[in-house]
Design a protein around this motif. Structure first.
Motif, short mmCIF file in Angstrom:
data_model
loop_
_atom_site.label_atom_id
_atom_site.label_comp_id
_atom_site.label_asym_id
_atom_site.label_seq_id
_atom_site.Cartn_x
_atom_site.Cartn_y
_atom_site.Cartn_z
N ILE A 1 0.85 -1.18 0.00
CA ILE A 1 0.00 0.00 0.00
C ILE A 1 0.89 1.24 0.00
N GLY A 2 0.30 2.37 -0.33
CA GLY A 2 1.08 3.60 -0.42
C GLY A 2 1.36 4.19 0.96
N GLU A 3 2.41 4.96 1.02
CA GLU A 3 2.74 5.74 2.21
C GLU A 3 2.50 7.22 1.89
N PRO A 4 2.22 8.05 2.91
CA PRO A 4 1.98 9.47 2.66
C PRO A 4 3.07 10.15 1.83
N ALA A 5 4.32 9.77 2.06
CA ALA A 5 5.42 10.39 1.31
C ALA A 5 5.36 10.04 -0.17
N ASP A 6 4.84 8.85 -0.52
CA ASP A 6 4.72 8.48 -1.93
C ASP A 6 3.87 9.49 -2.68
N VAL A 7 2.73 9.84 -2.09
CA VAL A 7 1.82 10.78 -2.72
C VAL A 7 2.31 12.21 -2.53
N GLY A 8 2.88 12.49 -1.36
CA GLY A 8 3.38 13.83 -1.07
C GLY A 8 4.43 14.29 -2.05
N LYS A 9 5.27 13.39 -2.50
CA LYS A 9 6.31 13.76 -3.47
C LYS A 9 5.70 14.17 -4.81
N VAL A 10 4.63 13.51 -5.20
CA VAL A 10 3.98 13.87 -6.47
C VAL A 10 3.29 15.23 -6.33
N ILE A 11 2.66 15.47 -5.19
CA ILE A 11 2.04 16.78 -4.96
C ILE A 11 3.10 17.87 -4.97
N ALA A 12 4.24 17.61 -4.33
CA ALA A 12 5.33 18.60 -4.32
C ALA A 12 5.79 18.91 -5.74
N PHE A 13 5.85 17.90 -6.58
CA PHE A 13 6.20 18.12 -7.99
C PHE A 13 5.15 18.99 -8.68
N LEU A 14 3.87 18.71 -8.40
CA LEU A 14 2.80 19.43 -9.10
C LEU A 14 2.69 20.89 -8.68
N VAL A 15 3.14 21.25 -7.48
CA VAL A 15 3.11 22.66 -7.10
C VAL A 15 4.40 23.38 -7.48
N SER A 16 5.41 22.62 -7.89
CA SER A 16 6.69 23.23 -8.25
C SER A 16 6.69 23.64 -9.71
N ASP A 17 7.67 24.45 -10.09
CA ASP A 17 7.80 24.88 -11.48
C ASP A 17 8.22 23.75 -12.40
N ASP A 18 8.66 22.62 -11.83
CA ASP A 18 9.00 21.47 -12.67
C ASP A 18 7.80 20.95 -13.45
N SER A 19 6.59 21.24 -12.96
CA SER A 19 5.38 20.76 -13.63
C SER A 19 4.70 21.86 -14.43
N ALA A 20 5.45 22.86 -14.87
CA ALA A 20 4.88 24.04 -15.51
C ALA A 20 4.12 23.73 -16.80
N TRP A 21 4.31 22.55 -17.39
CA TRP A 21 3.66 22.22 -18.65
C TRP A 21 2.55 21.18 -18.45
N ILE A 22 2.09 21.04 -17.20
CA ILE A 22 1.03 20.07 -16.89
C ILE A 22 -0.15 20.81 -16.30
N THR A 23 -1.32 20.68 -16.91
CA THR A 23 -2.54 21.25 -16.34
C THR A 23 -3.75 20.49 -16.84
N GLY A 24 -4.81 20.48 -16.03
CA GLY A 24 -6.05 19.81 -16.39
C GLY A 24 -6.00 18.31 -16.31
N GLN A 25 -5.04 17.77 -15.56
CA GLN A 25 -4.84 16.32 -15.51
C GLN A 25 -5.23 15.74 -14.14
N ASP A 26 -5.72 14.51 -14.16
CA ASP A 26 -5.92 13.73 -12.94
C ASP A 26 -4.85 12.65 -12.94
N ILE A 27 -3.86 12.80 -12.09
CA ILE A 27 -2.68 11.94 -12.12
C ILE A 27 -2.80 10.88 -11.03
N GLN A 28 -2.79 9.63 -11.44
CA GLN A 28 -2.90 8.55 -10.47
C GLN A 28 -1.55 8.28 -9.83
#
Length: 259
Positions: A225-252
């Motif tokens: 099963i997932g751990e909070p950090a597994d999902v937290g790292k993806v959220i951190a990516f999505l709020v960072s400028d590294d994800s500047a070309w991603i919008t309107g997506q539901d990322i599993q």
């Protein structure tokens, strides 16, 4: 005020006292961003999140917020504005993470209007109108991340989750439309769909019923099963400028659950 604080991006994370919200707060702070961690029933959890961030050299503040009560949003906005000024000398946030919520299934035949309305207030109406309330504070080029669920996807259809999944599906749809509406300000809007994750949801079910973990883990590609950090790292990516070309997506972010 330090030079780091002057240049910091600030992120509001709702429901950061435990679980995915706490994991996201810690991972976001580790990327050098300031964190405003909201809580409702568990102030001690939010304070622990803040303490962990401060101990590791980050900056963070906890604020109370009941996501199910939209009438409190003006006061929360005022408190947020004050904290931004006093702690960071800023007037804007970079990102909002709409994570606060609750889980737990209820069969369709047992579902009541009161229970259905609670799902609606907390899982859909609250995040939607909190985003509206805080939109003037989100800087151009910022980010909004909504926590959805793998329950909205084919293959993860468990009995008893029709009300919960309906609200999360509504949030995913709203995410896509808001990505279009807010694109004129270059604000990215995405959602993240965790699979089964070790959190306090459903009254801390994994801790109370550890015997169910192996069966659920067997449904993931990675066998756990997932751990909070597994999902937290993806959220951190999505709020960072590294994800500047991603919008309107539901990322599993579910470790290949129910593939």
């Amino acid at each position: 005020m330090s030079e780091q604080t002057a240049d910091q991006k600030i992120v509001v994370i709702t429901g950061a006292s435990s679980g995915i919200g706490r994991g996201a707060a810690i991972e976001i702070a580790a990327r050098g961003m300031g964190v405003i961690a909201t809580y409702n029933a568990r102030p001690e959890g939010a304070e622990r999140t803040v303490a962990d961030i401060l101990e590791n050299g980050g900056t963070a503040v906890a604020l109370p917020l009941d996501i199910g009560r939209t009438d409190t949003f003006p006061d929360f906005t005022d408190a947020l504005t004050g904290v931004l000024k006093s702690e960071w000398n800023k007037g804007r946030i970079h990102a909002l993470v709409n994570n606060a919520g609750f889980g737990g299934g209820m069969g369709f035949e047992e579902m009541t209007e009161e229970a259905f309305d609670a799902y609606y207030r907390v899982l859909l109406r609250g995040p939607y109108f909190l985003t509206q309330a805080l939109l003037p504070l989100i800087e151009t080029g910022g980010s909004i991340v909504n926590t959805s669920s793998s329950a909205v996807r084919p293959g993860d259809t468990e009995p008893g989750y029709s009300g919960y999944a309906a609200m999360k599906a509504g949030l995913v749809t709203a995410t896509r439309f808001l990505a279009k509406e807010l694109s004129s300000r270059s604000i990215r809007v995405n959602s993240i769909a965790p699979g089964p994750t070790r959190t306090r949801l459903a009254d801390n079910a994994f801790e109370r019923f550890p015997q169910v973990i192996d069966g659920i883990a067997a449904k993931t590609a990675f066998g756990r099963i997932g751990e909070p950090a597994d999902v937290g790292k993806v959220i951190a990516f999505l709020v960072s400028d590294d994800s500047a070309w991603i919008t309107g997506q539901d990322i599993q972010a579910a470790g290949g659950y129910a593939l």
